[in-house]
Design a protein around this motif. Structure first.
Motif, PDB file in Angstrom:
ATOM      1  N   ALA A  74      14.685 -32.996  34.232  1.00 52.88           N
ATOM      2  CA  ALA A  74      14.790 -32.288  35.518  1.00 52.88           C
ATOM      3  C   ALA A  74      15.857 -32.876  36.433  1.00 52.88           C
ATOM      4  O   ALA A  74      16.271 -32.239  37.398  1.00 52.88           O
ATOM      5  CB  ALA A  74      13.435 -32.308  36.230  1.00 52.88           C
ATOM      6  N   SER A  75      16.301 -34.113  36.142  1.00 50.38           N
ATOM      7  CA  SER A  75      17.332 -34.722  36.981  1.00 50.38           C
ATOM      8  C   SER A  75      18.709 -34.737  36.302  1.00 50.38           C
ATOM      9  O   SER A  75      19.651 -35.328  36.827  1.00 50.38           O
ATOM     10  CB  SER A  75      16.921 -36.156  37.339  1.00 50.38           C
ATOM     11  OG  SER A  75      16.476 -36.848  36.183  1.00 50.38           O
ATOM     12  N   ALA A  76      18.843 -34.117  35.135  1.00 51.42           N
ATOM     13  CA  ALA A  76      20.104 -34.161  34.386  1.00 51.42           C
ATOM     14  C   ALA A  76      20.920 -32.881  34.613  1.00 51.42           C
ATOM     15  O   ALA A  76      20.438 -31.775  34.355  1.00 51.42           O
ATOM     16  CB  ALA A  76      19.830 -34.341  32.898  1.00 51.42           C
ATOM     17  N   SER A 114      14.343 -42.126  33.950  1.00 50.53           N
ATOM     18  CA  SER A 114      13.759 -40.834  34.333  1.00 50.53           C
ATOM     19  C   SER A 114      12.477 -40.587  33.547  1.00 50.53           C
ATOM     20  O   SER A 114      12.496 -40.376  32.334  1.00 50.53           O
ATOM     21  CB  SER A 114      14.772 -39.714  34.050  1.00 50.53           C
ATOM     22  OG  SER A 114      14.134 -38.462  34.133  1.00 50.53           O
ATOM     23  N   SER A 115      11.369 -40.593  34.260  1.00 49.94           N
ATOM     24  CA  SER A 115      10.059 -40.419  33.611  1.00 49.94           C
ATOM     25  C   SER A 115       9.997 -39.081  32.875  1.00 49.94           C
ATOM     26  O   SER A 115       9.650 -39.013  31.698  1.00 49.94           O
ATOM     27  CB  SER A 115       8.950 -40.500  34.671  1.00 49.94           C
ATOM     28  OG  SER A 115       7.725 -40.075  34.145  1.00 49.94           O
ATOM     29  N   ASN A 116      10.357 -38.001  33.569  1.00 42.77           N
ATOM     30  CA  ASN A 116      10.186 -36.678  32.939  1.00 42.77           C
ATOM     31  C   ASN A 116      11.085 -36.517  31.727  1.00 42.77           C
ATOM     32  O   ASN A 116      10.699 -35.870  30.752  1.00 42.77           O
ATOM     33  CB  ASN A 116      10.372 -35.560  33.969  1.00 42.77           C
ATOM     34  CG  ASN A 116      11.818 -35.282  34.281  1.00 42.77           C
ATOM     35  OD1 ASN A 116      12.472 -34.509  33.581  1.00 42.77           O
ATOM     36  ND2 ASN A 116      12.355 -35.936  35.305  1.00 42.77           N
ATOM     37  N   LEU A 125       6.527 -31.096  46.032  1.00 46.44           N
ATOM     38  CA  LEU A 125       5.395 -31.180  45.097  1.00 46.44           C
ATOM     39  C   LEU A 125       4.841 -32.598  45.011  1.00 46.44           C
ATOM     40  O   LEU A 125       3.699 -32.803  44.607  1.00 46.44           O
ATOM     41  CB  LEU A 125       5.799 -30.648  43.720  1.00 46.44           C
ATOM     42  CG  LEU A 125       6.213 -29.169  43.755  1.00 46.44           C
ATOM     43  CD1 LEU A 125       6.584 -28.669  42.373  1.00 46.44           C
ATOM     44  CD2 LEU A 125       5.104 -28.303  44.357  1.00 46.44           C
ATOM     45  N   VAL A 126       5.652 -33.584  45.396  1.00 46.21           N
ATOM     46  CA  VAL A 126       5.155 -34.961  45.540  1.00 46.21           C
ATOM     47  C   VAL A 126       4.408 -35.067  46.872  1.00 46.21           C
ATOM     48  O   VAL A 126       3.312 -35.644  46.953  1.00 46.21           O
ATOM     49  CB  VAL A 126       6.311 -35.982  45.457  1.00 46.21           C
ATOM     50  CG1 VAL A 126       5.820 -37.389  45.759  1.00 46.21           C
ATOM     51  CG2 VAL A 126       6.973 -35.939  44.077  1.00 46.21           C
ATOM     52  N   THR A 127       4.976 -34.453  47.903  1.00 46.12           N
ATOM     53  CA  THR A 127       4.312 -34.449  49.223  1.00 46.12           C
ATOM     54  C   THR A 127       2.931 -33.812  49.114  1.00 46.12           C
ATOM     55  O   THR A 127       1.972 -34.256  49.756  1.00 46.12           O
ATOM     56  CB  THR A 127       5.176 -33.679  50.251  1.00 46.12           C
ATOM     57  OG1 THR A 127       6.455 -34.305  50.301  1.00 46.12           O
ATOM     58  CG2 THR A 127       4.555 -33.702  51.629  1.00 46.12           C
ATOM     59  N   GLN A 142       0.677 -38.640  38.834  1.00 45.10           N
ATOM     60  CA  GLN A 142       2.134 -38.585  38.985  1.00 45.10           C
ATOM     61  C   GLN A 142       2.555 -37.179  38.550  1.00 45.10           C
ATOM     62  O   GLN A 142       1.914 -36.579  37.669  1.00 45.10           O
ATOM     63  CB  GLN A 142       2.722 -39.664  38.074  1.00 45.10           C
ATOM     64  CG  GLN A 142       4.180 -39.957  38.274  1.00 45.10           C
ATOM     65  CD  GLN A 142       4.643 -41.123  37.386  1.00 45.10           C
ATOM     66  OE1 GLN A 142       3.826 -41.908  36.909  1.00 45.10           O
ATOM     67  NE2 GLN A 142       5.935 -41.216  37.171  1.00 45.10           N
ATOM     68  N   THR A 143       3.643 -36.664  39.109  1.00 44.16           N
ATOM     69  CA  THR A 143       4.041 -35.275  38.817  1.00 44.16           C
ATOM     70  C   THR A 143       4.726 -35.099  37.459  1.00 44.16           C
ATOM     71  O   THR A 143       4.846 -33.978  36.976  1.00 44.16           O
ATOM     72  CB  THR A 143       5.033 -34.768  39.897  1.00 44.16           C
ATOM     73  OG1 THR A 143       6.137 -35.679  39.953  1.00 44.16           O
ATOM     74  CG2 THR A 143       4.370 -34.665  41.254  1.00 44.16           C
ATOM     75  N   THR A 144       5.189 -36.224  36.874  1.00 42.84           N
ATOM     76  CA  THR A 144       6.071 -36.105  35.700  1.00 42.84           C
ATOM     77  C   THR A 144       5.461 -36.702  34.430  1.00 42.84           C
ATOM     78  O   THR A 144       6.185 -37.143  33.537  1.00 42.84           O
ATOM     79  CB  THR A 144       7.421 -36.792  35.984  1.00 42.84           C
ATOM     80  OG1 THR A 144       7.157 -38.120  36.434  1.00 42.84           O
ATOM     81  CG2 THR A 144       8.217 -36.054  37.039  1.00 42.84           C
ATOM     82  N   LEU A 145       4.129 -36.698  34.360  1.00 49.77           N
ATOM     83  CA  LEU A 145       3.464 -37.275  33.180  1.00 49.77           C
ATOM     84  C   LEU A 145       3.579 -36.363  31.964  1.00 49.77           C
ATOM     85  O   LEU A 145       3.850 -35.164  32.094  1.00 49.77           O
ATOM     86  CB  LEU A 145       1.980 -37.468  33.478  1.00 49.77           C
ATOM     87  CG  LEU A 145       1.593 -38.450  34.580  1.00 49.77           C
ATOM     88  CD1 LEU A 145       0.077 -38.509  34.693  1.00 49.77           C
ATOM     89  CD2 LEU A 145       2.173 -39.836  34.308  1.00 49.77           C
ATOM     90  N   SER A 182      14.312 -40.845  48.698  1.00 52.30           N
ATOM     91  CA  SER A 182      14.590 -40.162  47.427  1.00 52.30           C
ATOM     92  C   SER A 182      13.522 -39.116  47.093  1.00 52.30           C
ATOM     93  O   SER A 182      12.455 -39.073  47.719  1.00 52.30           O
ATOM     94  CB  SER A 182      14.684 -41.178  46.281  1.00 52.30           C
ATOM     95  OG  SER A 182      13.383 -41.550  45.858  1.00 52.30           O
ATOM     96  N   ALA A 183      13.812 -38.307  46.088  1.00 48.05           N
ATOM     97  CA  ALA A 183      12.903 -37.215  45.682  1.00 48.05           C
ATOM     98  C   ALA A 183      11.527 -37.726  45.282  1.00 48.05           C
ATOM     99  O   ALA A 183      10.547 -36.969  45.296  1.00 48.05           O
ATOM    100  CB  ALA A 183      13.519 -36.448  44.512  1.00 48.05           C
ATOM    101  N   HIS A 184      11.443 -39.023  44.947  1.00 48.89           N
ATOM    102  CA  HIS A 184      10.174 -39.565  44.424  1.00 48.89           C
ATOM    103  C   HIS A 184       9.180 -39.909  45.520  1.00 48.89           C
ATOM    104  O   HIS A 184       8.020 -40.179  45.230  1.00 48.89           O
ATOM    105  CB  HIS A 184      10.486 -40.802  43.561  1.00 48.89           C
ATOM    106  CG  HIS A 184      11.676 -40.580  42.682  1.00 48.89           C
ATOM    107  ND1 HIS A 184      12.950 -40.983  43.044  1.00 48.89           N
ATOM    108  CD2 HIS A 184      11.797 -39.936  41.498  1.00 48.89           C
ATOM    109  CE1 HIS A 184      13.812 -40.611  42.106  1.00 48.89           C
ATOM    110  NE2 HIS A 184      13.144 -39.968  41.152  1.00 48.89           N
TER     111      HIS A 184
HETATM  112  O1  0CM Z   1       9.899 -39.011  38.282  1.00 46.27           O
HETATM  113  P1  0CM Z   1      11.113 -39.060  37.356  1.00 46.27           P
HETATM  114  O2  0CM Z   1      11.397 -40.469  36.932  1.00 46.27           O
HETATM  115  O3  0CM Z   1      11.019 -38.086  36.262  1.00 46.27           O
HETATM  116  O4  0CM Z   1      12.287 -38.640  38.337  1.00 46.27           O
HETATM  117  P2  0CM Z   1      13.665 -37.913  38.103  1.00 46.27           P
HETATM  118  O5  0CM Z   1      14.508 -38.290  39.279  1.00 46.27           O
HETATM  119  O6  0CM Z   1      14.211 -38.155  36.751  1.00 46.27           O
HETATM  120  O7  0CM Z   1      13.276 -36.384  38.172  1.00 46.27           O
HETATM  121  C1  0CM Z   1      13.066 -35.701  39.338  1.00 46.27           C
HETATM  122  C2  0CM Z   1      11.944 -36.075  40.112  1.00 46.27           C
HETATM  123  C3  0CM Z   1      11.033 -36.375  40.786  1.00 46.27           C
HETATM  124  C4  0CM Z   1       9.942 -36.707  41.625  1.00 46.27           C
END
Ligand code: 0CM
Ligand code: SF4
Length: 319
Positions: A275-277, A232-234, A108-110, A173-176, A82-84
């Protein structure tokens, strides 16, 4: 017409810019879709490709099977990370099982994974600022066998006891929350003045831009609605940004979750998306607000993003 109807007819929806999909999410979804086209279904995806229920359901219908443990993938099959991102151990397990792997880890996680590897090789202990249990945190912490220290808040900084204060670094973490992270980093620097920091912050451009857009929008609103899934953290951070400014704010996975009471008597209703919506969900939220009587929509000014990440080798040709 009631007083409330009159008010809603005069009310307007403010739309944050930017909102919704980032380059890492676009790429991750594209990887799953292309892998299904190339190899046929099913294609296994380790963890939700991105944290959005609508996206996951859509890909499930197209032939993706979402699993949490690699042992759930039958031998000889294809798995997508996954993207994470994933830990080194997960990567090694996939290799040793001979699975075909496509890596949808956001570049950007890599980038953070590479920082960890380099600094560990230089003998640094690494403090990671992140949310315990989040898959990105598990993946980044898992880039090194030892010498990693996870902290979530300022109290954790006080409790840290590191072996050599001259050889430590931090990653995030990228989404703080940009603001919460800044406070934690300030506390870290006060305690460990020699701590090494990333050349460019690890919080990604999409997180930064979406939070900045809510900071601009929220003071103009009476209520803010964030489109995003609960994990979704972000997206959660966007809701908090508005809430911290004293604006009632809600996160919804779909328009059906909107409670008409939220907008009763409100003049300006802010809408944004994590960002994931998908934009389709943001538009469905707007349509629901129209149904409830809000007529006007105004797109706010903001940064135009034009970032795109290349697809992994083997999936890059036109589908
Ligand atoms: O990290 P987060 O929980 O915000 O993930 P997400 O899938 O909602 O958003 C995209 C990403 C990444 C990494
Ligand atoms: Fe990459 Fe940031 Fe999007 Fe996560 S939110 S996928 S780190 S660009």
């Amino acid at each position: 017409m009631s007083i409330t109807d009159t008010t809603l007819a005069e009310a307007e929806i403010l739309l944050a810019q930017p909102r919704g999909f980032c380059a890492g999410v676009d790429r991750a979804i594209e990887i799953v879709e292309r892998a299904i086209k190339l190899h046929g279904s099913p294609i296994y995806v380790r963890h939700e490709i991105v944290h959005n229920a609508y996206v996951v359901e859509d890909l499930r219908k197209k032939g993706a099977i979402f699993i949490e443990q690699l042992e759930e993938v039958p031998a000889g099959n294809t798995v997508i990370f996954s993207a994470h991102g994933v830990s080194k151990a997960v990567r090694t397990e996939a290799e040793s099982r001979g699975l075909r792997v496509y890596d949808a880890t956001c570049p950007l996680v890599t980038k953070v994974h590479i920082e960890v590897a380099k600094m560990r090789a230089d003998g640094f202990d690494i403090v990671m600022i992140g949310h315990k249990g989040h898959p990105e945190v598990e993946g980044t912490m898992g880039q090194a066998g030892e010498g990693m220290h996870l902290i979530e808040d300022i109290e954790d900084v006080q409790a840290l006891a590191l072996p050599d204060p001259e050889r430590i670094a931090f990653v995030t973490q990228t989404t703080l929350s940009v603001d919460d992270a800044a406070e934690i980093i300030a506390a870290l620097k006060a305690k460990y003045p020699a701590i090494r920091e990333p050349k460019k912050q690890d919080i990604c451009y999409a997180t930064q831009n979406r939070q900045d857009a809510v900071k601009f929008m929220a003071p103009q609103c009476d209520v803010v609605i964030v489109v995003g899934s609960p994990n979704s953290s972000n997206s959660n951070r966007l809701r908090e940004v508005a809430e911290k400014r004293g604006i009632p704010s809600y996160m919804v996975d779909s328009p059906t979750q909107i409670d008409p009471k939220w907008i009763e008597g409100k003049r300006r209703i802010g809408v944004t998306a994590g960002a994931s919506a998908p934009e389709a969900l943001a538009q469905a939220v707007i349509a629901r607000l129209h149904e409830l009587g809000v007529r006007n929509v105004r797109a706010l000014e903001g940064i135009e993003e034009n970032i795109a990440f290349p697809l992994p080798r083997g999936l890059g040709l036109p589908a």
